[in-house]
Design an enzyme around this catalytic site. Sequence first.
Site, PDB file in Angstrom:
ATOM      1  N   ILE A 400       0.827  -1.200   0.000  1.00  0.00           N
ATOM      2  CA  ILE A 400       0.000   0.000   0.000  1.00  0.00           C
ATOM      3  C   ILE A 400       0.861   1.250   0.000  1.00  0.00           C
ATOM      4  O   ILE A 400       0.521   2.251  -0.650  1.00  0.00           O
ATOM      5  CB  ILE A 400      -0.956  -0.049   1.208  1.00  0.00           C
ATOM      6  CG1 ILE A 400      -1.931  -1.220   1.042  1.00  0.00           C
ATOM      7  CG2 ILE A 400      -1.731   1.252   1.373  1.00  0.00           C
ATOM      8  CD1 ILE A 400      -2.564  -1.696   2.323  1.00  0.00           C
ATOM      9  N   ASP A 401       1.979   1.216   0.700  1.00  0.00           N
ATOM     10  CA  ASP A 401       2.856   2.379   0.773  1.00  0.00           C
ATOM     11  C   ASP A 401       3.408   2.727  -0.600  1.00  0.00           C
ATOM     12  O   ASP A 401       3.357   3.887  -1.033  1.00  0.00           O
ATOM     13  CB  ASP A 401       3.992   2.080   1.754  1.00  0.00           C
ATOM     14  CG  ASP A 401       4.469   3.315   2.500  1.00  0.00           C
ATOM     15  OD1 ASP A 401       3.810   4.360   2.403  1.00  0.00           O
ATOM     16  OD2 ASP A 401       5.492   3.222   3.198  1.00  0.00           O
ATOM     17  N   ASP A 402       3.968   1.733  -1.288  1.00  0.00           N
ATOM     18  CA  ASP A 402       4.482   1.986  -2.633  1.00  0.00           C
ATOM     19  C   ASP A 402       3.378   2.458  -3.570  1.00  0.00           C
ATOM     20  O   ASP A 402       3.589   3.372  -4.373  1.00  0.00           O
ATOM     21  CB  ASP A 402       5.117   0.706  -3.195  1.00  0.00           C
ATOM     22  CG  ASP A 402       6.569   0.589  -2.811  1.00  0.00           C
ATOM     23  OD1 ASP A 402       7.420   1.131  -3.521  1.00  0.00           O
ATOM     24  OD2 ASP A 402       6.857  -0.041  -1.780  1.00  0.00           O
TER      25      ASP A 402
END
Length: 659
Positions: A400-402
């Site tokens: 999710i961060d990327d």
Amino acid sequence: MTATTDGSAGAVGPRAAAASTTNDTRAPDLDEAAARATARAVEHLLARQDPEGWWKGDLETNVTMDAEDLLLRQFLGIRDENTTRAAALHIRRQQCEDGAWATFYGGPGELSATVEAYVALRLAGDPPDAPHMARASAWVRARGGIAAARVFTRIWLALFGWWRWEDLPELPPELLFLPKWFPLNIYDFGCWARQTIVPLTVVSAKRPVRPAPFPLDELHTDPERPNPPRPLAPATGWDGLFQRLDKALHAYHRVAPRALRRTAMNLAARWIVERQENDGCWGGIQPPAVYSVIALHLLGYDLKHPVMRAGLESLDRFAVWREDGSRMIEACQSPVWDTCLATIALADAGLAPDHPALVKAVDWMLDEEITRTGDWAVRRPELPPGGWAFEFHNDTYPDIDDTAEVLLALRRVRHPDPARVDAAVARGMRWTLGMQSKGGAWAAFDADNTSPFPNKLPFCDFGEVIDPPSADVTAHVVEMLAYEGLAQDPRARRGIDWLLAEQEPNGAWFGRWGVNHVYGTGSVLPALTAAGLPVSHPAVRRAVGWLGSVQNDDGGWGEDLRSYKEEEWVGRGPSTASQTAWALIALLAAGERDSEPVRRGVAWLAGTQREDGSWDEPYFTGTGFPWDFSINYHLYRQVFPLTALGRYVYGEPVPGKVG
């Protein structure tokens, strides 16, 4: 940052805000120094782009990666003199004066890392009575010897008979039979732990022992009693309960039905092979690849088998060969993460949004989109795919961060095929929203991966093994949603409410994936202000006050990894380029452009820049597992200072505008 009043979405460009943010009260000499530093940093970063469009800096961790690589090769019978010599050269250079090895620059010695480094050097031919080896073994004995090392270290030693399998926690392959709703099923573990535990169930069941090339008596406090008995914890607590469960599993190992165990191991093998990536690796990270190769080998896969051959070749790609002949093993590679951060940095530093380097980066990122289902679908079975992973090849585990940062990067570039970009953004945003956890926040890889039980297992003493929501990931998602015109969406508001509730009493936010409160605060403040929170909001003012209170006398910011364990280290440590940049990014988002802390921070960045436009940063500012596994991302020292300087020179990015 502030959200547009009409809630419009679209690409983000820094130049639109430049004229309105220039203030005559800023000292011209500082402005000029910042502009020069920005220009040099832009040129440096552009020169590091790969012809295919991506960026990747070295990902430095600790010598256990290098030691375990040698131990794997010894176990498989493929260790060669050239690789051994190069690895040993790197390991020796990382030894501390007291004889130990640390897991981060400037940190204290760590027992397991020291044991593994010592054994690797013994494999390389270093005699135990050599001064550097004698210092290491004495240091190990003084801290309890091998018996006090982590489970993973003792597993590696058990492979050669240096430790008894009977004295290790049991991990039966029948674990794979547990249904997805049952406690301690494999999907209760974070993806990185899951990928490691499944092959280790096979290793635990097989209990292989290769002939030891030498004894390790010098690493025991008492070679006659290498594992002195320890009393069990009270049965009324979780520790005592799981210790007794482990004893029961040891008893089961002796009577496990052969047919059932064989079926379980075959299921594990199928699970492993199905998750091998196109490049031969598993999850794009080194530890699962190492254990998967061992497990499959124990199950009869010949080293020439295509799965094994591809796996071993993928491990070779984790090696970084230095000019001096040394060889460092990366635990992982970060091209997607580095590329989206570099794109944001260059765009915020005034590079034209249709610059060929940015367009090429977007082309590469678009090609990296993951459009097939992975393990995340266990908890979100109806959610269509659409996200990005951290690595070159990791289709099973997008994160999710990327994904959030890639979407922010895509919107900063004027691409010749906007429809293609819009479609990718729509898929990525849909997937990200679908991965929101129950409390309104986001984790890195899975939704609602918060079971309290995995961390209680005696086996799991190597770091975080679950994937709960974090402030930094949630902030990046909220920031992305704000730029997509969704700041008022109920899902975004739930994320904002969660972030406000997570603010610590001192005004900071905990950093899960970066060190530590400086990273968390540097992530959250830009998200909150992008989502429309006024800079006068009490949460913003408390965070600004905290950042000012922990600024170093030299004008920079730093936070030592010991802040994960010891409160006195929170916000404290030598100034680093990346952490100074995080603090500045937060303060600039909070409207503090003309404040003294910002001026001093910008001056520190400009004054510590090298002539070639880069910065030095030996300190580790990235986090794998808080305290237990630390990372020095070699590109952090470039992309984050450039982002901060760019926003100081050109102003804050404006949602809905490009160029």
